[in-house]
Design an enzyme around this catalytic site. Structure first.
Site, PDB file in Angstrom:
ATOM      1  N   LYS A  51     -19.769 -18.693   3.224  1.00 45.71           N
ATOM      2  CA  LYS A  51     -21.200 -18.564   3.489  1.00 45.71           C
ATOM      3  C   LYS A  51     -21.949 -17.776   2.419  1.00 45.71           C
ATOM      4  O   LYS A  51     -21.504 -16.724   1.982  1.00 45.71           O
ATOM      5  CB  LYS A  51     -21.416 -17.878   4.844  1.00 45.71           C
TER       6      LYS A  51
ATOM      7  N   GLY B 278      -9.105 -10.423  -0.088  1.00 41.24           N
ATOM      8  CA  GLY B 278      -7.847 -10.903   0.475  1.00 41.24           C
ATOM      9  C   GLY B 278      -7.446 -12.298   0.058  1.00 41.24           C
ATOM     10  O   GLY B 278      -6.308 -12.540  -0.359  1.00 41.24           O
TER      11      GLY B 278
ATOM     12  N   GLY C 270     -13.315  -4.584   1.269  1.00 43.30           N
ATOM     13  CA  GLY C 270     -14.698  -4.208   1.526  1.00 43.30           C
ATOM     14  C   GLY C 270     -15.290  -3.346   0.433  1.00 43.30           C
ATOM     15  O   GLY C 270     -16.446  -3.519   0.028  1.00 43.30           O
TER      16      GLY C 270
ATOM     17  N   ARG D  99       0.824  -1.215   0.000  1.00 45.42           N
ATOM     18  CA  ARG D  99       0.000   0.000   0.000  1.00 45.42           C
ATOM     19  C   ARG D  99       0.856   1.263   0.000  1.00 45.42           C
ATOM     20  O   ARG D  99       0.475   2.271  -0.603  1.00 45.42           O
ATOM     21  CB  ARG D  99      -0.948  -0.011   1.197  1.00 45.42           C
TER      22      ARG D  99
END
Length: 397
Positions: free
Chosen positions: A198, A351, A374, A41
């Site tokens: 999930k 990730g 996200g 980053r």
């Protein structure tokens, strides 16, 4: 998506002598001594900073680091290690400035790093008073932090409301371009891979993509729930039986459009969840009651790989098996290699996806690797990210 681009401002000569405030994403992992363990980053932030310096700006850069308590600065919250690494990368001193909200001394041709922005009271709640103070520090605001674009905070949203000029840095602009190319104007067929443990965590993404894509490949625990919905037995594999109606609705939505959710024809099973558990390839309709499905089988992998090789656009989020265990990594590797071999424009994020890309060394063969976890997921859900929204609004005047 129409935004003011910082690269254009530089090319137009509008940056020389101006005070430029860059919101970067410098939230890097550190060890117990504070040493940076992975600096991707920081390196990704350098082009924007160098662009501003080359244009003759007085440059201020800030970022969050970790999860500090607002108004209670602690040594471990400090961006000092980042300032040191930035100094090395830029080949010049990058001075670290604390307590900067009420004023910053920086001259054209200089760059300073403003201490952890999340220590400022009101940052996370996008406090208007704080945002106006920050906006008063600069002539040009630059958001180059895609990883925080899904959060409406003072340094990602509020300052963009009140700064004289609010622009997108090169990293953020590249994300906008890649996402637009993949989802708004895709070359067909558009194939999406959505995998994870999930269905519940990816349900809105699945529903959103079911309205757009030509093939929706599901993997991991998500695929198990879809196998159940298709009437197959999955033994003691991870699944969410209470969401069968939702999985069925996604299958039906795709079918109504002449599209498909491919259901595995074979799987790789084990009796226990362990790296050294013996792996057995089975037909999808031959899973025993005490089996755990931990990967897609070779026939399924080849069928999916064939679809990916013919795709026009590929969106990839998540490995299709427990790729950390060698015996159950072959499905994810086959998918990764097919994406690398495909002529399609591919965009990947998340990730675990980035870990798989690194494991198989295909970084150069993926069209665009998204830096935001996200934020990337929220775009797949069909949401408008706050950072994009305010920059678009400001570009419209």
């Amino acid at each position: 998506m129409n935004v003011i681009r910082f690269t254009d401002l530089c090319a137009q000569g509008k940056v020389a002598g101006q005070r430029v405030f860059i919101r970067a994403d410098l939230n890097v992992p550190q060890d117990d001594t504070g040493r940076i363990t992975e600096d991707t980053r920081v390196r990704a932030s350098v082009p924007c900073i160098q662009l501003a310096l080359d244009a003759g700006a007085a440059v201020m850069v800030t970022s969050h680091l970790g999860r500090p308590t607002e108004g209670a600065f602690k040594p471990e919250d400090s961006l000092a290690p980042v300032a040191e690494r930035l100094s090395e990368l830029l080949g010049r001193e990058v001075r670290l400035v604390a307590d900067w909200v009420d004023g910053v001394e920086v001259q054209p041709g200089q760059v300073v790093l403003l201490e952890n922005c999340r220590v400022n009271k009101g940052e996370k709640k996008n406090d208007e008073t704080l945002a106006k103070k920050m906006a008063a520090l600069c002539d040009i605001y630059v958001n180059d932090a895609f990883g925080t674009a899904h959060r409406a905070e003072a340094t990602t949203y509020g300052i963009a409301q009140f700064a004289k000029i609010a622009s997108a840095g090169p990293l953020l602009a590249a994300e906008i371009d890649a996402i637009t190319k993949a989802l708004a104007q895709p070359a067909r067929p558009l194939v999406a891979i959505v995998a994870g443990s999930k269905v519940s965590t990816k349900l809105t993404i699945l529903k959103s993509l079911a309205e757009k894509v030509d093939q929706l490949i599901v993997g991991g625990g998500i695929a198990n729930t879809f196998m159940l919905a298709a009437g197959l037995s999955i033994g003691k594999s991870l699944a969410e039986p209470d969401l069968l109606d939702q999985a069925t609705a996604v299958i039906e939505a795709m079918r109504a459009r002449g599209a498909a959710v491919p259901i595995p024809v074979d799987v790789v099973t084990a009796k226990t969840f362990a790296a050294d558990a013996p792996a057995t390839v089975k037909a999808a309709d031959a899973v025993a009651e005490d089996d755990l499905i931990l990967d897609i089988g070779p026939k399924t992998a080849e069928l999916l790989a064939a679809q990916l090789r013919e795709a026009g656009t590929i969106v990839w989020n998540g490995p299709v098996g427990v790729f950390e265990f060698e015996a159950f990594s072959h499905g994810t590797e086959a998918i990764a290699r097919a994406i690398a071999d495909s002529k399609a424009f591919s965009i990947a994020g998340g990730g675990d996806t980035l870990a798989a890309i690194a494991k198989y060394g295909i970084e150069k063969d993926v069209g665009y690797i998204s830096t935001g976890g996200g934020a990337f997921l929220e775009i797949l859900e069909g949401k408008t990210l706050p950072a994009f929204e305010i920059l678009t609004k400001r570009a419209a005047g």
